[in-house]
Motif scaffolding. Structure first.
Motif, mmCIF file in Angstrom:
data_model
loop_
_atom_site.group_PDB
_atom_site.id
_atom_site.type_symbol
_atom_site.label_atom_id
_atom_site.label_comp_id
_atom_site.label_asym_id
_atom_site.label_seq_id
_atom_site.Cartn_x
_atom_site.Cartn_y
_atom_site.Cartn_z
ATOM 1 N N TYR A 1 50.021 43.581 39.745
ATOM 2 C CA TYR A 1 49.517 44.312 40.902
ATOM 3 C C TYR A 1 48.025 44.505 40.681
ATOM 4 O O TYR A 1 47.506 44.100 39.648
ATOM 5 C CB TYR A 1 50.224 45.666 41.053
ATOM 6 C CG TYR A 1 49.974 46.634 39.915
ATOM 7 C CD1 TYR A 1 50.823 46.660 38.823
ATOM 8 C CD2 TYR A 1 48.914 47.535 39.950
ATOM 9 C CE1 TYR A 1 50.613 47.546 37.785
ATOM 10 C CE2 TYR A 1 48.694 48.419 38.904
ATOM 11 C CZ TYR A 1 49.554 48.423 37.829
ATOM 12 O OH TYR A 1 49.327 49.293 36.799
ATOM 13 N N ASP B 1 46.496 49.696 44.361
ATOM 14 C CA ASP B 1 47.743 49.462 45.095
ATOM 15 C C ASP B 1 48.542 50.750 45.131
ATOM 16 O O ASP B 1 48.541 51.513 44.181
ATOM 17 C CB ASP B 1 48.581 48.400 44.386
ATOM 18 C CG ASP B 1 48.141 47.004 44.786
ATOM 19 O OD1 ASP B 1 48.744 46.042 44.297
ATOM 20 O OD2 ASP B 1 47.187 46.889 45.580
ATOM 21 N N LYS C 1 43.562 46.108 56.245
ATOM 22 C CA LYS C 1 44.834 45.451 56.538
ATOM 23 C C LYS C 1 45.393 45.924 57.872
ATOM 24 O O LYS C 1 45.999 45.145 58.618
ATOM 25 C CB LYS C 1 45.823 45.726 55.409
ATOM 26 C CG LYS C 1 45.448 45.011 54.139
ATOM 27 C CD LYS C 1 46.501 45.221 53.073
ATOM 28 C CE LYS C 1 45.936 44.876 51.720
ATOM 29 N NZ LYS C 1 46.793 45.372 50.649
ATOM 30 N N ILE D 1 52.779 42.553 58.942
ATOM 31 C CA ILE D 1 51.929 42.550 57.753
ATOM 32 C C ILE D 1 52.641 43.243 56.601
ATOM 33 O O ILE D 1 52.605 42.788 55.453
ATOM 34 C CB ILE D 1 50.578 43.244 58.026
ATOM 35 C CG1 ILE D 1 49.791 42.473 59.072
ATOM 36 C CG2 ILE D 1 49.777 43.394 56.760
ATOM 37 C CD1 ILE D 1 49.066 41.277 58.548
ATOM 38 N N GLU E 1 53.527 41.378 53.092
ATOM 39 C CA GLU E 1 53.038 41.866 51.806
ATOM 40 C C GLU E 1 54.181 42.140 50.854
ATOM 41 O O GLU E 1 54.105 41.823 49.669
ATOM 42 C CB GLU E 1 52.263 43.173 52.018
ATOM 43 C CG GLU E 1 50.805 43.028 51.792
ATOM 44 C CD GLU E 1 50.107 44.360 51.658
ATOM 45 O OE1 GLU E 1 49.211 44.601 52.472
ATOM 46 O OE2 GLU E 1 50.457 45.132 50.746
ATOM 47 N N THR E 2 55.234 42.742 51.380
ATOM 48 C CA THR E 2 56.371 43.063 50.529
ATOM 49 C C THR E 2 57.034 41.800 50.015
ATOM 50 O O THR E 2 57.361 41.678 48.844
ATOM 51 C CB THR E 2 57.393 43.896 51.316
ATOM 52 O OG1 THR E 2 56.719 45.011 51.871
ATOM 53 C CG2 THR E 2 58.515 44.354 50.421
ATOM 54 N N GLY F 1 54.976 40.294 47.417
ATOM 55 C CA GLY F 1 54.990 41.091 46.205
ATOM 56 C C GLY F 1 56.204 40.793 45.349
ATOM 57 O O GLY F 1 56.198 41.008 44.144
ATOM 58 N N SER G 1 52.613 37.402 43.661
ATOM 59 C CA SER G 1 52.320 38.800 43.949
ATOM 60 C C SER G 1 50.851 39.144 43.797
ATOM 61 O O SER G 1 50.342 40.020 44.474
ATOM 62 C CB SER G 1 53.147 39.703 43.039
ATOM 63 O OG SER G 1 52.843 39.416 41.693
ATOM 64 N N ARG H 1 48.636 39.193 46.942
ATOM 65 C CA ARG H 1 49.047 40.017 48.065
ATOM 66 C C ARG H 1 47.901 40.451 48.955
ATOM 67 O O ARG H 1 47.977 40.375 50.167
ATOM 68 C CB ARG H 1 49.769 41.249 47.533
ATOM 69 C CG ARG H 1 51.199 41.272 47.894
ATOM 70 C CD ARG H 1 51.884 42.441 47.306
ATOM 71 N NE ARG H 1 50.998 43.568 47.150
ATOM 72 C CZ ARG H 1 51.242 44.552 46.334
ATOM 73 N NH1 ARG H 1 52.315 44.538 45.581
ATOM 74 N NH2 ARG H 1 50.423 45.562 46.241
ATOM 75 N N ASP H 2 46.847 40.934 48.304
ATOM 76 C CA ASP H 2 45.707 41.409 49.087
ATOM 77 C C ASP H 2 45.137 40.309 49.957
ATOM 78 O O ASP H 2 44.772 40.525 51.101
ATOM 79 C CB ASP H 2 44.588 41.881 48.136
ATOM 80 C CG ASP H 2 44.737 43.344 47.818
ATOM 81 O OD1 ASP H 2 43.969 43.823 46.977
ATOM 82 O OD2 ASP H 2 45.608 43.986 48.418
ATOM 83 N N ALA I 1 46.909 39.206 53.619
ATOM 84 C CA ALA I 1 46.590 39.776 54.933
ATOM 85 C C ALA I 1 45.414 39.038 55.556
ATOM 86 O O ALA I 1 45.415 38.730 56.749
ATOM 87 C CB ALA I 1 46.279 41.256 54.799
#
Lengths: 394, 343, 299
Positions: free
Chosen positions: A216, A220, C232, C255, C259-260, C263, C268, C271-272, C275
């Motif tokens: 991550y 976050d 986002k 969205i 993202e989920t 992830g 993962s 993820r950022d 979007a």
């Protein structure tokens, strides 16, 4: 038309340069030979840290620890008969600014030593400056191996990532009897990446199984996706190798998803915001530099003094900031001088009892000291770290 | 005749820069420049390149891009990558090593060219899809691309990831920084005064009208974008190989892009002198405000933000507007700007 | 299978948060054609306002639904005022300048709120008091918290409420008219300044609701929390069709789900970036968004 403009602009820019040059030579020049270190007046010690930005909690803690140490030393008469003055600079949590700050402290303010930083990537940026100008730098809490490899003027008073990883791996394997572990790491923080690698390596060596780490980024706030995936693999233990803000939420969300296994973390968990974890923090453990409930008088004196002055409990980072100053002061006394090379040699042979353990500088300019594992509990609105066990190096 | 003058001028400038570089590094007699000021000066030079190159796309072409940090990152990482992994080999080819000025200069050149090329490619990749969009959307898309680039770099362990990336032997110096800065100014100025520049000005004025007149707007916009990106890439390469200045994806984010935008906004979008002024002022300002920060940490950035807002309200054209600093001091205008440039 | 369902729930919750913020973006853009960069930071201020109110009411010690409602309404009111102030002080002076000037001003306001927040509140994250004790419901193999449910329900209620306001009230009609053509609306006797102020107030209040809801579920709040989330949410608004209210909801949910899902995969760490990738694709292939109507640009 084209040529004239190009020609013109060349002339203009050259004029600019000359003007700037003249201006600079009047303002920015100094004598090469100048700078025999001041032998009277206050001893100037530089401190750089993140007072703003995402590293602010650590920066402020380490600053407070350092200031406490400085005040205690000054109250007892100072060092070499002189008072110590701590010059504090903010680096906004940016490596580039860290370099600006340290350059200023060393070349402008002419400090005799620099204390800082907590985040390894900022220390790595600024350490070459200390090395170049032969001014010793002591980092209170940067755990990345490479930091002290920059040069022989860079020291640290904390353990290094590989050791911390070993501690956590051993604890999980031996004490918690884990055989299959999952790791949730912060890929935007070199601390977390380094610690993850180390944990994985050591746990594997002990014979356990390490699931591929899930990543991550700092900041976050939602880890349910990653945690759900981990949940499916049914590990015995979960490592969360990042910092306290995310650790708090990770533990909460893991418990909300019904994950009851022990969750382990490193010294990065130490921060106010860990409180967010609330009851989820029960059944979690961290490796740490020191334990506030250690009855040793040296620890209790520190904790009481800090509490009295800053009105809250000190964390490990503050303790390390304190220890860094103590090592420096001790070295100054032994060196009987503030000159860079002499001071450096004195620090290299330091063997000082600190709040975070016996600080004996080894050949790699790190300290060989044990780490503690603490159990984290949450009750009555407070997080408490309870000492569990000590793990020695080697 | 013209060519000879140009050559002479170039030779003179290079000579001057080399001389200054020598003074920079070795001092004059018993004097030398203080390292702190030296560092700030170097940072100013890099920021000048960034600001002026951004001005090409935001100012001259009127396309609002918030992705400059992304190109700086691509160029910077490519350039540093070359030096770190191939530097000794390249220096060795010329019978030298990274420690010696000759070897260092060659490696620097190769790495900067690589950085420029990589960033140019990135500019192409970003520009072609994005430049079909207008105004706000273009801004957000460029921001998006910049963030994507950043996240990708964060995930490449070979370039250090979150720990940062720099060369063991920092080969950036005053000469290279200011040679590039001056080169950037010359390039952008020449573009501005050329037919290409006039096309850009037309596109900036009214894109639809330009299209209606038969100008292939996308092609010219992309070209400007690519050049701008390449220059940003060189700046990145210089920055990453500066002493004690590692590249870090966390700091090549859109806040960085916005800082560069603030530089050209303060100076005046569309003015090269303005960009230079803005870059200088905004590199010095945070350092000058250190005292303030010690009392109230964070006040620096707040001042930044207020400055931006107040400038937009009271003087949106910036300090210089579209004007340039030239021999005819302040009376000169930049390339012919259509009346409705800033509404 | 329960993992998929769990991820679905996770995604819906996250999406609902984006939707709440996206609604505000979409409204302001619809009326003013301005991307209010500062909107994400108003969301942050909503969370902080809620934080101070909740502490003042000492809700951590004695959680209650009534207290939570008071806190939410209080945060809405505070942010509504802040929104109007921002519009009046920063955006109105530049309303007749170019759109780029307005965009830069918006960026400036956003930075001001973030760094100002760091100066005023301190950079350290704070922990939001638990106004409503968390409870986890286990349905099948899936864990849902009451907070998740609350967020989803509130987002739906808000959306319907907004639709009602915009399509069934006079002020809503005025908003729509202003968004079609500001000058003509003025000629028709609509007090456009008032309408715009109202739009900002409403959008900011919505962001505040989002802030309080999120702080309940993920209690870490800090002055920089609005940055990424705001961006986002903006992407979500564009995805759904900027200016379109149901679109903002749909965009937000999509969205969140994306993202989920990411992830949970090997990607993962991207993820950022996801979007933004979505944003780029949408703007390339369907700039009007899912629910938007393509507008022809008049020369």
């Amino acid at each position: 038309m084209k040529q004239r403009s190009a020609h013109r602009i060349l002339c203009v820019s050259t004029t600019w340069l000359l003007l700037t040059g003249v201006l600079l030579s009047t303002v920015a020049c100094e004598r090469k030979s100048g700078g025999a270190t001041d032998t009277t007046g206050d001893i100037l010690v530089g401190f750089y840290g993140s007072l703003t930005g995402d590293g602010a909690s650590f920066g402020q803690s380490s600053r407070e620890g350092a200031e406490l140490a400085v005040d205690e030393l000054n109250a007892a008469g100072g060092v070499l008969g002189r008072q110590i003055r701590l010059l504090v600079e903010d680096d906004q949590s940016k490596p580039e600014e860290a370099s600006n700050a340290v350059t200023k402290l060393i070349t402008q303010d002419k400090v005799v030593a620099v204390i800082g930083e907590v985040a390894s990537r900022r220390t790595l940026a600024a350490a070459p400056i200390a090395q170049r100008y032969q001014i010793p730098m002591i980092t209170p809490a940067s755990t990345n191996e490479k930091v002290t490899e920059v040069g022989d003027y860079v020291f640290r008073v904390c353990f290094i990532d590989p050791f911390q990883g070993e501690v956590l791996a051993k604890f999980a394997y031996n004490d918690l009897k884990a055989r299959k572990v999952a790791i949730l790491r912060d890929q935007s923080q070199d601390y977390s990446v380094g610690l993850t690698d180390s944990v994985a390596q050591h746990f594997g060596r002990l014979g356990g199984q390490v699931l591929p780490p899930v990543s991550y980024s700092s900041g976050d706030a939602d880890f349910k996706a990653a945690l759900t995936r981990i949940r499916g693999e049914k590990p015995d233990v979960l490592f969360a190798t990042g910092y306290y803000s995310e650790a708090a939420i990770i533990t909460r969300q893991a418990r909300e998803l019904g994950m009851k296994m022990p969750i382990l973390g490193g010294d990065g968990w130490v921060g106010d915001a860990l409180q967010n974890g609330r009851e989820a923090l029960n059944n979690t453990y961290i490796s740490n530099h020191y334990s506030g409930d250690n009855p040793d008088p040296i620890v209790q004196n520190f904790v009481n003094a800090y509490r009295k002055r800053f009105n809250r409990e000190p964390d490990a980072i503050a303790a390390l900031g304190y220890d860094a100053i103590k090592v420096l002061a001790d070295s100054l006394t032994r060196a009987q001088s503030t000159e860079g090379p002499k001071l450096r040699d004195a620090i290299a042979s330091a063997d000082v009892p600190g709040v975070t353990g016996q600080l004996k500088m080894n050949a790699k300019r790190n300290v060989d000291k044990p780490a503690v594992v603490q159990e984290v509990t949450y009750a009555g609105g407070k997080v408490t770290f309870i000492y569990k066990t000590t793990i020695n190096p080697g | 005749m013209r060519v000879t003058t140009k050559l002479l001028a170039t030779a003179a400038t290079i000579g001057l820069l080399l001389g200054l570089n020598y003074l920079f590094e070795h001092g004059f007699g018993d004097f030398r420049i203080n390292a702190y000021y030296a560092r700030i000066l170097n940072l100013i030079g890099i920021n000048i390149t960034l600001a002026v190159s951004l001005n090409l796309i935001n100012g001259l072409a009127g396309q609002f891009s918030i992705g400059h940090a992304g190109f700086m990152a691509v160029g910077g990482y490519s350039a540093t990558f070359v030096t770190v992994y191939y530097g000794s080999a390249i220096a060795g080819l010329f019978g030298s090593s990274l420690d010696e000025p000759a070897g260092a200069a060659v490696v620097m050149l190769v790495s900067l060219v690589t950085g420029a090329a990589a960033a140019a490619l990135a500019g192409l990749a970003v520009g072609i899809p994005s430049l079909r969009l207008r105004g706000d959307y273009l801004a957000i898309v460029t921001l998006g691309f910049s963030e994507i680039i950043r996240v990708i770099i964060l995930n490449i362990p070979a370039v250090g990831g979150a720990t940062g990336f720099t060369a063991a032997i920092p080969i950036t110096n005053f000469f290279w920084i200011f040679a590039v800065a001056i080169l950037t100014i010359v390039i952008v100025r020449n573009i501005a005064a050329s037919t290409f520049g006039r096309v850009l000005a037309t596109i900036r004025g009214d894109e639809i009208a330009a299209e209606a007149m038969g100008i292939s707007t996308t092609r010219y916009k992309v070209l400007a974008f690519v050049i701008s990106a390449a220059l940003a890439g060189v700046a990145g390469g210089l920055s990453g190989q500066l002493f004690a200045n590692p590249l870090n994806p966390q700091n090549l984010n859109f806040v960085r892009s916005i800082e560069i935008i603030v530089m050209i906004v303060i100076g005046g979008i569309g003015s090269i002198s303005g960009a230079v002024f803005g870059a200088t002022a905004l590199t010095i300002m945070p350092e000058a405000l250190r005292r303030l920060d010690q009392q109230f940490p964070g006040l620096r950035m707040v001042t930044y933000a207020l400055l931006l807002i107040l400038m937009m309200i009271f003087r949106p054209q910036g300090l210089f507007g579209r004007r340039e600093l030239g021999w005819a001091w302040l009376r000169r205008r930049g390339p012919a700007a259509p009346a409705a440039a800033i509404k | 299978m329960d993992t998929v369902l769990q991820q679905l729930i996770n995604g819906l919750s996250l999406g609902a948060i984006y939707a709440l913020i996206a609604l505000g973006y979409t409204m302001v853009y619809g009326v003013l054609r301005l991307i209010n960069f500062a909107h994400g930071d108003v969301y942050m201020l909503g969370a902080f306002a809620g934080y101070f109110l909740a502490n003042a009411l000492d809700l951590d010690a004695s959680p209650s639904i009534a207290g939570a409602i008071v806190v939410t309404l209080g945060a809405m009111a505070i942010c509504g005022v802040i929104g109007v102030l921002i519009e009046r002080l920063a955006y109105r002076p530049v309303r007749h300048h170019s759109r780029l000037t307005a965009l830069i001003t918006a960026i400036g306001v956003s930075l001001l709120l973030e760094y100002g927040g760091q100066v005023v509140f301190g950079a350290n994250p704070r922990f939001f008091p638990q106004m409503i004790r968390a409870e986890v419901y286990s349905v099948g193999g899936v864990q849902i918290t009451n907070q998740n449910l609350l967020i989803i329900v509130v987002a739906i209620v808000v959306m319907f409420g907004l639709q009602f306001i915009v399509h069934r009230t006079r002020i809503g009609k005025a908003m729509r008219a202003t968004s079609f053509n500001l000058s003509v609306a003025k000629l028709m006797g609509i007090n456009t300044d008032y309408v715009i102020a109202f739009t900002f107030a409403l959008g900011s209040a919505l962001a505040a609701v989002g802030g309080v809801m999120v702080a309940l579920a993920i209690p870490r709040i800090d002055p920089l929390m609005g940055l990424m989330t705001g961006l986002k949410a903006f992407v979500a608004a564009v995805l759904g069709g900027i200016g379109n209210i149901p679109g903002a909801m749909i965009g937000g949910v999509l969205i969140g789900l994306l993202e989920t899902w990411l992830g949970a995969t090997a990607y993962s760490t991207y993820r950022d970036a996801a979007a933004f990738a979505v944003l780029i694709l949408i703007l390339l292939f369907r700039p009007a968004g899912i629910m938007g109507t393509a507008t022809v640009e008049k020369v």
